[in-house]
Design a protein around this motif. Structure first.
Motif, mmCIF file in Angstrom:
data_model
loop_
_atom_site.group_PDB
_atom_site.id
_atom_site.type_symbol
_atom_site.label_atom_id
_atom_site.label_comp_id
_atom_site.label_asym_id
_atom_site.label_seq_id
_atom_site.Cartn_x
_atom_site.Cartn_y
_atom_site.Cartn_z
ATOM 1 N N VAL A 76 0.824 -1.214 0.000
ATOM 2 C CA VAL A 76 0.000 0.000 0.000
ATOM 3 C C VAL A 76 0.863 1.271 0.000
ATOM 4 O O VAL A 76 0.598 2.211 -0.763
ATOM 5 N N GLU B 189 -8.878 -6.025 0.885
ATOM 6 C CA GLU B 189 -8.810 -4.559 0.875
ATOM 7 C C GLU B 189 -9.737 -3.942 -0.176
ATOM 8 O O GLU B 189 -10.064 -2.759 -0.100
ATOM 9 N N TRP C 125 -5.406 -11.350 10.654
ATOM 10 C CA TRP C 125 -4.182 -12.028 10.228
ATOM 11 C C TRP C 125 -4.373 -13.529 10.006
ATOM 12 O O TRP C 125 -4.978 -14.208 10.836
HETATM 13 P P1 TYD Z 1 1.083 -3.735 6.032
HETATM 14 O O1 TYD Z 1 1.890 -4.894 6.501
HETATM 15 O O2 TYD Z 1 1.719 -2.746 5.127
HETATM 16 O O3 TYD Z 1 -0.230 -4.371 5.352
HETATM 17 P P2 TYD Z 1 -1.593 -3.625 4.846
HETATM 18 O O4 TYD Z 1 -1.348 -2.190 4.700
HETATM 19 O O5 TYD Z 1 -1.816 -4.294 3.528
HETATM 20 O O6 TYD Z 1 -2.635 -3.963 5.860
HETATM 21 O O7 TYD Z 1 0.517 -2.944 7.289
HETATM 22 C C1 TYD Z 1 -0.248 -3.585 8.289
HETATM 23 C C2 TYD Z 1 -0.715 -2.508 9.253
HETATM 24 O O8 TYD Z 1 0.434 -1.965 9.940
HETATM 25 C C3 TYD Z 1 -1.391 -1.334 8.575
HETATM 26 O O9 TYD Z 1 -2.456 -0.869 9.411
HETATM 27 C C4 TYD Z 1 -0.297 -0.280 8.499
HETATM 28 C C5 TYD Z 1 0.545 -0.549 9.737
HETATM 29 N N1 TYD Z 1 1.984 -0.257 9.610
HETATM 30 C C6 TYD Z 1 2.617 0.546 10.553
HETATM 31 O O10 TYD Z 1 1.977 1.025 11.524
HETATM 32 N N2 TYD Z 1 3.949 0.803 10.418
HETATM 33 C C7 TYD Z 1 4.684 0.299 9.388
HETATM 34 O O11 TYD Z 1 5.911 0.579 9.289
HETATM 35 C C8 TYD Z 1 4.029 -0.533 8.420
HETATM 36 C C9 TYD Z 1 4.791 -1.114 7.265
HETATM 37 C C10 TYD Z 1 2.664 -0.788 8.581
#
Ligand code: TYD
Ligand code: NAD
Length: 378
Positions: free
Chosen positions: A89, A137, A250
């Protein structure tokens, strides 16, 4: 029965687990891993299946229609399991064009190649399948709700009849309207629409699944779980977006791969199935579990690394809550996740701690030399 299946994106995180499962479980099948090897593709994820006689790797861009069409003809392909995509994303916010190109145009190119090749065969669609892997999503974001004033998470009963903890009273079901918010989910949604259109217009035997967030070994460390495990290990700051209140659902990646196997073989044509384990976590709570697990496995004092938590500016358009209702899959095809979250997280943390060389190769960029070393010289 003999089959020849193209798995696109097989060098990525989920794709590598799907390739491994199919190569090991179906020695009578020929499994072709079609991957462009973008930054997210890593053939070292598949070292253990590389030499198997029923496995072949082809470096190809799914947007290369001519290349894909020729491969389908040359190999007499009768199944496609399509995972190749741009998947992060945050990258989609910075570079939406690449997401539209790969996720939409790439999917269209595969659909058209499969359609042209299969419809010209005497048996046409008989015994063929185009399986498109999508994400939860595309449904957009759910709210954090407080039914009768109760603070979430609260115990709720899904339509499957089982109790689980939830952060709201609504869930993503297959009949929900698509409402994507990020360029990533918008591009995935568009690709899902093309898949459905190819079934409805031409009769292509398609199936689509929408899965929740996956976790497990071999995930590129730009995603929350592997990034944070590696940062905790090296005592680097943990950038929590916003207040860490967002909720994700998850699923252990091997449970997703098992669902893909089941649906590829037994799912009904033109159907959509949601895949998820009714396992919602608020980001900040999940991050605390990661810290405790890493600290415990490394023999550090309990809570020693909580101070690494660093709240940073929120992601633009950050979806609040994802929660998949996978009752249809559970009831119709009898799939269930095999791992409890606590077990899956410990297994995952152990894997990243035990495979520091894999992580170092990915973070240094050395993994991109693997293809040249293993394949170019042959
Ligand atoms: P992510 O693993 O990028 O998956 P998605 O956006 O597809 O759900 O992120 C998981 C959740 O964690 C999302 O709510 C964004 C948050 N996040 C952080 O808070 N810090 C980070 O550095 C990242 C990569 C994600
Ligand atoms: P990933 O980013 O780890 O891997 C993507 C793979 O696709 C890489 O090997 C990459 O080289 C390949 N690829 C990218 N562009 C390509 C192109 N133009 N041609 C050929 N190959 C190309 O992704 P992932 O997390 O394993 O996700 C796989 C699929 O599952 C995606 O379609 C994603 O939308 C979907 N999905 C992922 C999650 C998740 O939590 N990771 C959840 C639900 C659905």
């Amino acid at each position: 029965m003999k089959r020849t299946i193209i798995i696109t994106g097989g060098a990525g995180f989920i794709g590598s687990h799907v390739v491994r499962l199919f190569v090991n479980k179906y020695p009578e099948y020929k499994i072709i891993n079609l991957d462009k090897l973008t930054y997210a593709g890593n053939l070292a994820n598949l070292k253990d299946v590389e030499g198997k006689p029923n496995y072949k790797f082809v470096k190809l861009d799914i947007c290369d229609f001519e290349g894909v069409y020729k491969l389908m003809q040359d190999e007499h392909v009768d199944g496609v399991i399509h995972l190749a995509a741009e998947s992060h994303v945050d990258r989609s916010i910075k570079d939406p064009f690449t997401f539209a190109q790969t996720n939409v145009m790439g999917t269209l190119s595969l659909l058209q190649a499969a359609k042209l090749y299969w419809e010209a065969l005497p048996e046409k669609w008989e015994g063929k399948r185009f399986y498109h892997i999508s994400t939860d999503e595309v449904y957009g974001a759910l709210e954090l709700t407080h039914p009768q004033g109760i603070e979430p998470p609260f115990s709720t009963k899904a339509s499957s009849g089982k109790h689980h903890l939830a952060y709201g009273d609504k869930f993503f079901t297959e009949d929900l309207k698509y409402l994507p918010h990020s360029p990533y989910s918008a591009a995935k949604a568009a690709s899902d629409h093309f898949v459905r259109a190819f079934h409805d217009t031409y009769g292509l035997p398609t199936v689509v699944t929408n899965c929740s967030n996956n976790y497990g070994p071999y995930q590129f460390p730009e995603k929350l779980i592997p990034l944070f495990i590696n940062n905790i290990r090296h005592k680097k700051p943990l950038p929590v977006y916003g207040k860490g209140e967002n909720v994700r659902d998850w699923l252990y990646v091997e449970d997703h791969a098992r669902a893909i196997d089941l649906i590829f073989h037994e799912g009904k044509v033109a159907e959509t199935y949601n895949i998820g384990g009714f396992n919602e976590w608020k980001n900040i709570d999940l991050i605390k579990v990661l810290i405790n697990t890493v600290d415990c496995l490394l023999g550090r004092a309990e809570g020693e690394d909580l101070s690494l938590i660093t709240y940073v500016t929120d992601r633009a358009g950050h979806d609040m809550r994802y929660a998949i209702d996978s009752t249809k899959l559970q009831k119709e095809l009898g799939w269930e996740p095999s791992l409890q979250f606590e077990e899956g997280i410990e297994k995952t943390v152990r894997w990243y701690l035990d495979n520091q060389e894999w992580m170092d190769n990915v973070t240094s960029g050395d993994y991109q030399k693997y293809y040249e070393e293993m394949y170019q010289r042959r």
